[in-house]
Design a protein around this motif. Structure first.
Motif, PDB file in Angstrom:
ATOM      1  N   UNK A 177       1.516  10.995   7.461  1.00  0.00           N
ATOM      2  CA  UNK A 177       0.144  10.389   7.159  1.00  0.00           C
ATOM      3  C   UNK A 177      -0.139  10.259   8.813  1.00  0.00           C
ATOM      4  N   UNK A 178       0.667   9.745   9.465  1.00  0.00           N
ATOM      5  CA  UNK A 178       0.486   9.867  11.449  1.00  0.00           C
ATOM      6  C   UNK A 178       0.246  10.906  11.768  1.00  0.00           C
ATOM      7  N   UNK A 179       0.871  11.768  11.443  1.00  0.00           N
ATOM      8  CA  UNK A 179       0.698  13.625  12.124  1.00  0.00           C
ATOM      9  C   UNK A 179      -0.224  13.726  11.916  1.00  0.00           C
ATOM     10  N   UNK A 228       0.613  -0.710  -0.029  1.00  0.00           N
ATOM     11  CA  UNK A 228       0.504  -0.587   0.122  1.00  0.00           C
ATOM     12  C   UNK A 228       0.607   1.239   0.322  1.00  0.00           C
ATOM     13  N   UNK A 229       1.879   1.447   1.120  1.00  0.00           N
ATOM     14  CA  UNK A 229       2.693   2.100   0.834  1.00  0.00           C
ATOM     15  C   UNK A 229       3.506   2.611  -0.735  1.00  0.00           C
ATOM     16  N   UNK A 230       4.231   1.341  -0.657  1.00  0.00           N
ATOM     17  CA  UNK A 230       4.714   1.527  -2.193  1.00  0.00           C
ATOM     18  C   UNK A 230       3.670   2.559  -3.750  1.00  0.00           C
ATOM     19  N   UNK A 241       2.489   9.610  -3.141  1.00  0.00           N
ATOM     20  CA  UNK A 241       1.382  10.701  -2.886  1.00  0.00           C
ATOM     21  C   UNK A 241       0.340  11.193  -2.161  1.00  0.00           C
ATOM     22  N   UNK A 242      -0.118  10.173  -0.988  1.00  0.00           N
ATOM     23  CA  UNK A 242      -0.926  10.972  -0.639  1.00  0.00           C
ATOM     24  C   UNK A 242      -0.840  11.615   0.802  1.00  0.00           C
ATOM     25  N   UNK A 261      -8.090  13.762  -0.267  1.00  0.00           N
ATOM     26  CA  UNK A 261      -7.370  13.239  -1.061  1.00  0.00           C
ATOM     27  C   UNK A 261      -7.208  12.592  -1.751  1.00  0.00           C
ATOM     28  N   UNK A 262      -7.401  11.175  -0.518  1.00  0.00           N
ATOM     29  CA  UNK A 262      -8.148  10.093  -1.408  1.00  0.00           C
ATOM     30  C   UNK A 262      -8.522   9.793  -2.656  1.00  0.00           C
TER      31      UNK A 262
END
Length: 187
Positions: free
Chosen positions: A150-152, A5-7, A12-13, A180-181
């Motif tokens: 994303x964590x922030x 998912x991260x790759x 981008x997100x 965003x998504x």
């Protein structure tokens, strides 16, 4: 699954969330922590502003003046402004690199002042344990550069908010996340 998912979507997100965040603070806390990747020691350099928002990270195999200069250049290129003050631990590499790149910036070196940067490493350590270590420095860099923003976004400073303010803030953040998504998936 998380790595895939991260790759595919993470960076981008994360870039879109960074673009939408308000201007970051003018006091930077800088720190480095070691990571064991395939039995070798690498260093995760991290910059955090006075509000606890991760500004940037860099995974390197060195912890010397050249590594600190590279990190400073990456930070300045991404943010395009100079901080008022930087706070570091007593690693001499920071002072040597700061003299060349950020000569006009005030520099405070003290172990106790840098707790904000030290605390920002905790989610990385938790994620590292969950993922059973990182497989390569490149994979760690890719994952952590997406994971930080994303964590922030989804972990506001809960202790300083009332329940009503927290719910309103999280509702707004989920709305931004939806924008965003959905915008990236449709494109």
């Amino acid at each position: 699954t998380i790595r895939q998912w991260t790759l595919k979507f993470g960076q981008t997100y994360a870039n879109e969330l960074k673009r939408r965040r308000p201007k970051t603070g003018d006091k930077w806390h800088l720190d480095e922590v070691y990571l064991k990747i395939n039995g070798k020691t690498h260093y995760l350099w991290r910059a955090v502003d006075q509000y606890g928002h991760v500004l940037d990270i860099l995974v390197q195999s060195r912890r010397n003046k050249q590594a600190a200069k590279k990190f400073f250049r990456k930070l300045l290129k991404g943010l395009q402004y100079v901080p008022r003050v930087i706070i570091t631990d007593k690693l001499a590499s920071y002072a040597a690199a700061k003299r060349e790149i950020l000569s006009s910036v005030e520099h405070r070196q003290h172990k106790g002042l840098n707790n904000r940067a030290e605390r920002s490493h905790q989610p990385t350590r938790q994620r590292e344990r969950t993922m059973r270590c990182f497989k390569s420095p490149g994979q760690a860099q890719r994952f952590l550069s997406a994971f930080g923003p994303i964590l922030d976004h989804f972990r506001p400073k809960r202790h300083s908010l009332t329940a009503r303010d927290y719910r309103a803030l999280m509702q707004g953040r989920f709305q931004v996340w939806e924008e965003v998504t959905s915008g990236k998936v449709a494109a």
